[in-house]
Motif scaffolding. Structure first.
Motif, PDB file in Angstrom:
ATOM      1  N   TRP A 106       7.769  -4.402  -5.478  1.00  0.00           N
ATOM      2  CA  TRP A 106       8.838  -4.202  -4.478  1.00  0.00           C
ATOM      3  C   TRP A 106       8.516  -4.891  -3.162  1.00  0.00           C
ATOM      4  O   TRP A 106       9.438  -5.654  -2.473  1.00  0.00           O
ATOM      5  CB  TRP A 106       9.155  -2.847  -4.171  1.00  0.00           C
ATOM      6  N   GLU A 107       7.029  -4.918  -2.728  1.00  0.00           N
ATOM      7  CA  GLU A 107       6.627  -5.686  -1.667  1.00  0.00           C
ATOM      8  C   GLU A 107       6.679  -6.897  -1.810  1.00  0.00           C
ATOM      9  O   GLU A 107       7.063  -7.787  -1.209  1.00  0.00           O
ATOM     10  CB  GLU A 107       5.123  -5.206  -1.390  1.00  0.00           C
ATOM     11  N   LEU A 108       6.129  -7.500  -3.101  1.00  0.00           N
ATOM     12  CA  LEU A 108       6.337  -9.024  -3.366  1.00  0.00           C
ATOM     13  C   LEU A 108       7.783  -9.521  -3.417  1.00  0.00           C
ATOM     14  O   LEU A 108       7.909 -10.719  -2.741  1.00  0.00           O
ATOM     15  CB  LEU A 108       5.945  -8.954  -4.794  1.00  0.00           C
ATOM     16  N   CYS A 109       8.862  -8.727  -3.766  1.00  0.00           N
ATOM     17  CA  CYS A 109      10.065  -9.108  -3.792  1.00  0.00           C
ATOM     18  C   CYS A 109      10.535  -9.413  -2.068  1.00  0.00           C
ATOM     19  O   CYS A 109      11.266 -10.373  -1.868  1.00  0.00           O
ATOM     20  CB  CYS A 109      11.223  -8.255  -4.381  1.00  0.00           C
ATOM     21  N   ARG A 110      10.177  -8.481  -1.363  1.00  0.00           N
ATOM     22  CA  ARG A 110      10.695  -8.806   0.049  1.00  0.00           C
ATOM     23  C   ARG A 110       9.895  -9.712   0.578  1.00  0.00           C
ATOM     24  O   ARG A 110      10.466 -10.712   1.554  1.00  0.00           O
ATOM     25  CB  ARG A 110      10.236  -7.287   0.786  1.00  0.00           C
ATOM     26  N   LYS A 111       8.514 -10.055   0.316  1.00  0.00           N
ATOM     27  CA  LYS A 111       7.745 -11.254   0.996  1.00  0.00           C
ATOM     28  C   LYS A 111       8.289 -12.466   0.552  1.00  0.00           C
ATOM     29  O   LYS A 111       8.494 -13.473   1.224  1.00  0.00           O
ATOM     30  CB  LYS A 111       6.201 -10.908   0.599  1.00  0.00           C
ATOM     31  N   LYS A 112       8.709 -12.420  -0.912  1.00  0.00           N
ATOM     32  CA  LYS A 112       9.338 -13.732  -1.441  1.00  0.00           C
ATOM     33  C   LYS A 112      10.796 -13.855  -1.097  1.00  0.00           C
ATOM     34  O   LYS A 112      11.430 -14.905  -1.270  1.00  0.00           O
ATOM     35  CB  LYS A 112       9.138 -13.710  -2.875  1.00  0.00           C
ATOM     36  N   ARG A 252      16.212   0.813 -12.319  1.00  0.00           N
ATOM     37  CA  ARG A 252      17.502   0.141 -11.981  1.00  0.00           C
ATOM     38  C   ARG A 252      17.569   0.279 -10.246  1.00  0.00           C
ATOM     39  O   ARG A 252      17.867  -0.491  -9.587  1.00  0.00           O
ATOM     40  CB  ARG A 252      18.560   0.555 -12.717  1.00  0.00           C
ATOM     41  N   ASP A 253      17.528   1.719  -9.920  1.00  0.00           N
ATOM     42  CA  ASP A 253      17.767   2.178  -8.693  1.00  0.00           C
ATOM     43  C   ASP A 253      17.039   1.298  -7.586  1.00  0.00           C
ATOM     44  O   ASP A 253      17.310   0.925  -6.771  1.00  0.00           O
ATOM     45  CB  ASP A 253      17.932   3.575  -8.549  1.00  0.00           C
ATOM     46  N   GLN A 254      15.634   1.372  -8.012  1.00  0.00           N
ATOM     47  CA  GLN A 254      14.512   0.588  -7.159  1.00  0.00           C
ATOM     48  C   GLN A 254      15.006  -0.762  -6.922  1.00  0.00           C
ATOM     49  O   GLN A 254      14.869  -1.285  -5.918  1.00  0.00           O
ATOM     50  CB  GLN A 254      13.347   1.077  -7.498  1.00  0.00           C
ATOM     51  N   TYR A 255      15.368  -1.556  -8.036  1.00  0.00           N
ATOM     52  CA  TYR A 255      15.791  -2.765  -7.984  1.00  0.00           C
ATOM     53  C   TYR A 255      16.880  -3.038  -6.935  1.00  0.00           C
ATOM     54  O   TYR A 255      16.961  -3.971  -6.238  1.00  0.00           O
ATOM     55  CB  TYR A 255      16.200  -3.467  -9.343  1.00  0.00           C
ATOM     56  N   ILE A 256      17.856  -2.124  -7.170  1.00  0.00           N
ATOM     57  CA  ILE A 256      19.235  -2.267  -6.208  1.00  0.00           C
ATOM     58  C   ILE A 256      18.590  -2.169  -4.707  1.00  0.00           C
ATOM     59  O   ILE A 256      19.257  -2.784  -3.921  1.00  0.00           O
ATOM     60  CB  ILE A 256      20.258  -1.452  -6.622  1.00  0.00           C
ATOM     61  N   ARG A 257      17.922  -1.038  -4.651  1.00  0.00           N
ATOM     62  CA  ARG A 257      17.425  -0.832  -3.464  1.00  0.00           C
ATOM     63  C   ARG A 257      16.642  -2.125  -2.607  1.00  0.00           C
ATOM     64  O   ARG A 257      16.846  -2.330  -1.511  1.00  0.00           O
ATOM     65  CB  ARG A 257      16.273   0.501  -3.336  1.00  0.00           C
ATOM     66  N   THR A 258      15.964  -2.597  -3.557  1.00  0.00           N
ATOM     67  CA  THR A 258      15.060  -3.572  -3.024  1.00  0.00           C
ATOM     68  C   THR A 258      15.614  -4.854  -2.735  1.00  0.00           C
ATOM     69  O   THR A 258      15.830  -5.612  -1.863  1.00  0.00           O
ATOM     70  CB  THR A 258      13.719  -4.046  -4.007  1.00  0.00           C
ATOM     71  N   ALA A 259      16.969  -5.037  -3.573  1.00  0.00           N
ATOM     72  CA  ALA A 259      17.854  -6.154  -3.479  1.00  0.00           C
ATOM     73  C   ALA A 259      18.681  -6.085  -2.095  1.00  0.00           C
ATOM     74  O   ALA A 259      18.858  -6.943  -1.300  1.00  0.00           O
ATOM     75  CB  ALA A 259      18.780  -6.144  -4.495  1.00  0.00           C
ATOM     76  N   ASP A 264      19.195  -7.401   4.038  1.00  0.00           N
ATOM     77  CA  ASP A 264      18.775  -6.530   5.384  1.00  0.00           C
ATOM     78  C   ASP A 264      17.817  -7.605   5.967  1.00  0.00           C
ATOM     79  O   ASP A 264      18.077  -7.820   7.229  1.00  0.00           O
ATOM     80  CB  ASP A 264      18.681  -5.335   5.239  1.00  0.00           C
ATOM     81  N   ASP A 265      16.958  -8.100   5.370  1.00  0.00           N
ATOM     82  CA  ASP A 265      15.546  -8.486   5.981  1.00  0.00           C
ATOM     83  C   ASP A 265      16.267 -10.099   6.494  1.00  0.00           C
ATOM     84  O   ASP A 265      15.545 -10.659   7.146  1.00  0.00           O
ATOM     85  CB  ASP A 265      14.604  -8.965   4.868  1.00  0.00           C
ATOM     86  N   LYS A 266      17.440 -10.661   5.981  1.00  0.00           N
ATOM     87  CA  LYS A 266      17.852 -11.992   6.380  1.00  0.00           C
ATOM     88  C   LYS A 266      18.448 -12.203   7.478  1.00  0.00           C
ATOM     89  O   LYS A 266      18.853 -11.240   8.045  1.00  0.00           O
ATOM     90  CB  LYS A 266      18.729 -12.417   5.146  1.00  0.00           C
ATOM     91  N   PRO A 267      18.522 -13.163   8.311  1.00  0.00           N
ATOM     92  CA  PRO A 267      19.059 -13.381   9.347  1.00  0.00           C
ATOM     93  C   PRO A 267      20.613 -13.281   9.169  1.00  0.00           C
ATOM     94  O   PRO A 267      21.020 -13.696   8.248  1.00  0.00           O
ATOM     95  CB  PRO A 267      18.806 -14.800   9.971  1.00  0.00           C
ATOM     96  N   ASP A 268      21.329 -12.875  10.041  1.00  0.00           N
ATOM     97  CA  ASP A 268      22.932 -12.349   9.956  1.00  0.00           C
ATOM     98  C   ASP A 268      23.426 -13.748   9.561  1.00  0.00           C
ATOM     99  O   ASP A 268      24.403 -13.675   8.822  1.00  0.00           O
ATOM    100  CB  ASP A 268      23.325 -11.975  11.391  1.00  0.00           C
ATOM    101  N   ASN A 269      23.297 -14.871  10.005  1.00  0.00           N
ATOM    102  CA  ASN A 269      23.933 -15.905   9.776  1.00  0.00           C
ATOM    103  C   ASN A 269      23.523 -16.690   8.293  1.00  0.00           C
ATOM    104  O   ASN A 269      23.933 -17.885   8.199  1.00  0.00           O
ATOM    105  CB  ASN A 269      23.872 -16.990  10.775  1.00  0.00           C
ATOM    106  N   HIS A 270      22.589 -16.234   7.629  1.00  0.00           N
ATOM    107  CA  HIS A 270      22.087 -16.863   6.565  1.00  0.00           C
ATOM    108  C   HIS A 270      23.003 -16.799   5.385  1.00  0.00           C
ATOM    109  O   HIS A 270      23.632 -16.084   5.071  1.00  0.00           O
ATOM    110  CB  HIS A 270      20.538 -16.367   6.194  1.00  0.00           C
ATOM    111  N   TYR A 271      22.911 -18.002   4.782  1.00  0.00           N
ATOM    112  CA  TYR A 271      23.805 -18.357   3.398  1.00  0.00           C
ATOM    113  C   TYR A 271      23.610 -17.070   2.598  1.00  0.00           C
ATOM    114  O   TYR A 271      24.525 -16.563   1.796  1.00  0.00           O
ATOM    115  CB  TYR A 271      23.387 -19.435   2.863  1.00  0.00           C
ATOM    116  N   PHE A 272      22.421 -16.590   2.177  1.00  0.00           N
ATOM    117  CA  PHE A 272      22.156 -15.652   1.282  1.00  0.00           C
ATOM    118  C   PHE A 272      22.967 -14.243   1.574  1.00  0.00           C
ATOM    119  O   PHE A 272      23.231 -13.692   0.807  1.00  0.00           O
ATOM    120  CB  PHE A 272      20.524 -15.381   1.203  1.00  0.00           C
ATOM    121  N   LYS A 273      22.930 -13.868   2.973  1.00  0.00           N
ATOM    122  CA  LYS A 273      23.518 -12.666   3.389  1.00  0.00           C
ATOM    123  C   LYS A 273      25.044 -13.016   3.055  1.00  0.00           C
ATOM    124  O   LYS A 273      25.811 -11.986   3.052  1.00  0.00           O
ATOM    125  CB  LYS A 273      23.336 -12.422   4.943  1.00  0.00           C
TER     126      LYS A 273
END
Length: 307
Positions: A106-112, A252-259, A264-273
């Motif tokens: 889960w840390e790796l997913c947030r780092k990447k 599954r719940d942990q993957y959704i929380r990590t997603a 949430d970690d993205k800038p507000d104007n970012h395409y991903f968000k």
């Protein structure tokens, strides 16, 4: 559990390539001991293939030790099975090592800033393939088989040399060639060397061998699972992952929380968000096989962000 080291000739497997695998291990034992006095390093998850590999090592009578990479996302039943087996190996006098990850899944997913994709499996690199001090310079033995995937068919073989500092380039070669044996044994002394005794085994070979020698396998195979990799691995395809998430819904719940954290970690104007309004939406998109296989412009935008 049956960990008998003696081999009864009357119980020899019929038409199985076990003899060739043992010959390979015995042939290189001297070189393995020269590299590390502990002998071969058996890299094992204690799934069906690595269980067979370990049994062949003990049958061959070669010196070896066992190493297991803790991923944090393996099936609980497999984890308990692995722990019991490692205790049994220690009782027999073998060294065992459990290697803890530096960063959790889960840390790796947030780092990447993304969940892993088939073409972006950063989790494998960090949780399973990173160099471990516990291994040292020992020859690695793995339960990889060429028939598991088209990629392994092309890139894996009985003997492998990984040249450090050259983008992880592998030099692969079959065992049944005297020149290959000479190169493997004498050259690339500072490179990582791998011996894969069951590289040419089929699924039938694995199960026939297990049955013939009475080798216990993880109980999850009796439930219909054919692979026991990391829960949620995109290589398992959607049907396989849905089966896993139905069996272990907390993952599954942990993957959704990590997603959701990734969004949430993205800038507000970012395409991903803008593309995903919630972690559930991102998770549902990620679960699609087409998403994993066919890169469209949107996906490339997402991938490029973390590179």
């Amino acid at each position: 559990m049956d960990y008998q080291l003696e081999w009864n000739e009357a119980g020899r497997t019929k038409n199985a390539p076990d003899v060739e695998a043992i010959k390979l291990l015995q042939f290189y034992e001297g070189a393995a001991l020269h590299a590390d006095p502990r002998g071969y390093c058996v890299c094992t998850s204690e799934g069906k293939d690595s269980r067979v590999l370990g049994h062949l090592m003990r049958r061959a009578g070669v010196k070896h030790f066992y190493m297991h990479n803790i991923t944090g996302i393996d099936p609980p039943e497999l984890i308990y099975f692995q722990r019991a087996n490692f205790q049994a190996y220690r009782d027999l006098g073998y060294l065992t090592y459990d290697v803890m990850y530096q960063y959790s899944m889960w840390e790796l997913c947030r780092k990447k800033r993304m969940l892993p994709m088939r073409q972006r499996r950063f989790c494998c690199e960090s949780l399973k393939e990173r160099p471990a001090p516990e291994c040292g310079k020992a020859f690695k033995c793995m339960g990889v088989r060429k028939f598991e995937s088209s990629n392994r068919m092309k890139k894996r073989n009985e003997l492998e040399i990984v040249e450090h500092g050259k983008d992880g380039k592998n030099i692969v070669m079959p065992f049944d060639n005297s020149e290959n044996r000479r190169i493997f044994e004498q050259c690339y002394a500072t490179a990582e060397r791998r011996v894969n005794p069951i590289a040419y085994w089929t699924d039938s070979d694995i199960w026939d061998y297990s049955k013939d020698v009475g080798l216990e396998q993880c109980s999850l195979y009796d439930e219909g699972f054919t692979r026991l990799g990391c829960i949620g691995c995109p290589m398992a395809r959607r049907a396989g992952r849905e089966h896993e998430f139905n069996r272990w819904p907390k993952f599954r719940d942990q993957y959704i929380r990590t997603a959701q954290h990734i969004i949430d970690d993205k800038p507000d104007n970012h395409y991903f968000k803008q593309k995903f309004r919630s972690g559930q939406e991102y998770f549902d998109w990620w679960m699609q096989d087409r998403t994993q296989e066919e890169a469209d412009d949107n996906q490339m935008d997402v991938w490029e962000e973390w590179r």
